[in-house]
Design a protein around this motif. Sequence first.
Motif, PDB file in Angstrom:
ATOM      1  N   HIS A  99      12.698  32.349 -31.020  1.00 13.86           N
ATOM      2  CA  HIS A  99      12.349  33.611 -30.361  1.00 13.86           C
ATOM      3  C   HIS A  99      12.538  34.789 -31.316  1.00 13.86           C
ATOM      4  O   HIS A  99      13.560  34.917 -31.968  1.00 13.86           O
TER       5      HIS A  99
ATOM      6  N   CYS B 204       7.104  37.581 -23.604  1.00 13.20           N
ATOM      7  CA  CYS B 204       6.350  36.350 -23.372  1.00 13.20           C
ATOM      8  C   CYS B 204       4.973  36.646 -22.792  1.00 13.20           C
ATOM      9  O   CYS B 204       4.801  37.612 -22.034  1.00 13.20           O
TER      10      CYS B 204
ATOM     11  N   TRP C 167       1.800  35.945 -27.186  1.00 14.32           N
ATOM     12  CA  TRP C 167       2.022  35.024 -28.295  1.00 14.32           C
ATOM     13  C   TRP C 167       1.208  35.360 -29.540  1.00 14.32           C
ATOM     14  O   TRP C 167       0.556  34.501 -30.135  1.00 14.32           O
TER      15      TRP C 167
ATOM     16  N   GLU D  24       6.226  31.328 -19.217  1.00 16.13           N
ATOM     17  CA  GLU D  24       6.842  32.632 -18.964  1.00 16.13           C
ATOM     18  C   GLU D  24       5.837  33.756 -19.283  1.00 16.13           C
ATOM     19  O   GLU D  24       5.207  33.756 -20.343  1.00 16.13           O
TER      20      GLU D  24
ATOM     21  N   TRP E  72      13.913  39.260 -18.160  1.00 13.14           N
ATOM     22  CA  TRP E  72      14.052  38.731 -19.516  1.00 13.14           C
ATOM     23  C   TRP E  72      15.364  39.201 -20.141  1.00 13.14           C
ATOM     24  O   TRP E  72      15.739  40.364 -20.027  1.00 13.14           O
TER      25      TRP E  72
ATOM     26  N   GLN F  30       9.911  38.952 -15.160  1.00 15.89           N
ATOM     27  CA  GLN F  30       9.238  37.730 -15.598  1.00 15.89           C
ATOM     28  C   GLN F  30       8.520  37.058 -14.437  1.00 15.89           C
ATOM     29  O   GLN F  30       9.013  37.024 -13.302  1.00 15.89           O
TER      30      GLN F  30
END
Length: 795
Positions: free
Chosen positions: A324, A332, A335, A368, A397, A405
């Motif tokens: 992470h 999240c 990406w 997530e 988070w 989240q």
Amino acid sequence: MMHSCRSSMRVVVMATLTCVVCMVHVHAQDPGATGEVKVQMKPDDWLWSASWEKTGIGFADAGAQITVDDTAYGLRPLAPPAESAVEDALGNATETSCSLGAENLPLSVTLRLRRYDDQAIVAIQGEVVNTAASPVSLGDFELITPSCVNLGRPGGEARVYIEHSPGHPAMEPLLATKDNAEVVLDADSSGMLTVGFPTGPAFTAGFVTSQNHRPVVHIRYAADTAEALVTGVARFNGRRLAPGERVETGWLVLRTDANSLHALETYGDLLARVTPPRLTPATIGWCSWYAIRLPISHAFTMANAQVVAERFRDLGMDLMLLDHGWQTGDICGDWDVDTADYPGGLEALAADLRTLGLKLGIWIAPTEVSETSQLYQEHPDWMLRDASGKPAVTWTWYWAPNPKQFQIDATQQGAYDYIVNTFSRLTKAGASYYKIDFIAGCSGENLYPADPANVRGWDPLRRAMEAVREGAGDAAYIRYCQTPPLLSTGLADGVYATTDTLDAGTSTWPTLKEVFAMSSAEYWIQGRLYNHEACDLSIRAPGGTEECRLRATMFALSGSSIMYSDDMTILPEERIRIMQQTMPGFTKAARPLNLFASDMPDVWHLHCASGNLEWELLAFFNFTDEERSFSVTWGEMGLPSGISYIAREFWTDDFRGISQDALACVVPGKAVRLFALWPLLDRPQFAGTNLHLSQGQAELTDLNWDEAQGTLSGTIHRAAGLRGHVYTYLPPAWEFARASAPVQHLGRGLHALELVFDNADEDWEIIARRKCLPEQHNATEPHLNQNTATDEHGL
């Protein structure tokens, strides 16, 4: 307090003697397994019983029930059962099938009961068809209603392997004491359970397939008895079934075993026969998380990669994992790589790693979705929902900016494709290993898929796992987090079911103990279904030498992949040496001998082999602050009595000489001792190395004995630049003559040859001779005293 079911079981068995539809006698071929099983059925009520003669375990009063539109229906036969011979992935079986129903039930139901003639296994499966004109909502389908298991002895000493939630293993006592009160076990297990005794029989109830529903096995113990109620449930969680639609449950197997560990292992073998596993070799690599947490970068990664290439690559460590912090915004959903930390993107990093012979791995939490992500802003409709139909907030988070989240609903095609495309893009960028985190978050039964034809808590997880594999590609190594064996087998290369191990040091010791216990419980998965893995491993200061030896031994003997997670550029040489001694990884897991006997399964045994050479490893883990005494007999390891072994401890070079029937040891607080046990020969013999924890399995590539010349020789494979010892043992009738390398005579017949690896392979040789009788000694010839330490090539 649960009502005892002893009397009811006796009545059922007696009553069915005169009205039995089928009574099958099964003789097991496995000598450690079940013996004969007898199955009896009362056809009028679909009540059946089973008893296993050699283990003394009985199972009685098994009926069936299904819940439809929140109404529970007890099922009864609509016609006489039919019997036929069948063959499936488990083998040849006799099947009894029956149509069942109930008043006003809007379904047709079929149950199939199979008895496997050569394995003493009973299995049951159901099928339902919606015969109504409108959709129905399926709830729990109890393939086995609460049924009495008689364990054949009081259950106070028994323990149960269960999974409290998908992929979260534990060992629980049937009867515990809390706040000076007895507490009986009353729990659901995800997929399977095994109840067993330290030195006695075991009973397993477990699904071997479960694509269409959440599999649940429930157990409730009746205190101070030999009995428990077990229920086998196909949980559909409100799945909508359209008119005419048909759905099958998975197969639930029942079996017993004379040995509790063997019961777990056999269940794993059954799963592997039904769903072929991937069985990818475990990996060894570096992970950024404990090394630096969030501020990772191209430069920091490559600095550590340089150390890995120079000190570990040739021993099998070839992976650099970005945890992470590599993604934009530390959130999240999107990406995308943070180009401030990785200016050339993942492609440039992967290319630089390839020049060092290393591979790129990526941490990712694919289900997530952060509220601040572009994905959520554009597709809130792709999220799993609460009961009111709104996107469900599941948590906040941990890391800044601490957004709310959500969980992606992979049962929706658009969301599924998004996961596939994300992993396809990362694989094209150069990633070949994926550490999947937090994926079990989408398995909550309170999270609703958009289409009610899906099973809450099961289908979103299953589809997400499938999307990850499809996008990453078949060649990628996928390490899921806390996913159950029934979904992981065939998709996963590895699964870590434990909590995080955290940084080395006494402050994290309670967490390490928890990880150890959970990892021990899942030992049976390793080498059967996938790599059962713990989280990443730190062995730096402030962890002391003994603690770090314990951490490394625990990971290595579990057969787990090992992802070392320290800043390699500042790691002390002592810790580098410990790391090297774990590489390459073990190919199978040690057995925790006291898994069903102790709260902390701290005695591990592993049988090793190299060529025609076989030996045993025995590890004692002490998680207390004070020193402890351990003792294990050969019988407890499954070894025949009367065999003598020579015993040497790996970390301390403690040579015990010859041991017979048992080995005892005192272990300091928060430490481990790892012994190799070598069957005693009447000639010079190999007795391990200090180069690898296996003490031969990873590094010994050749071994020869020349009786005529008195020569013991072999080849050791490591990495150029290393040095270490090969140990040999000479019985009292033999004495040392000369060797190919400097030798230390350590006493009681043990010799240590010092090897320096100019190349990866180093040959060694020791020459011995039989001692002459006293009257035959030449007065001018020096006589070797083996208790005198020397450092020489020969005499």
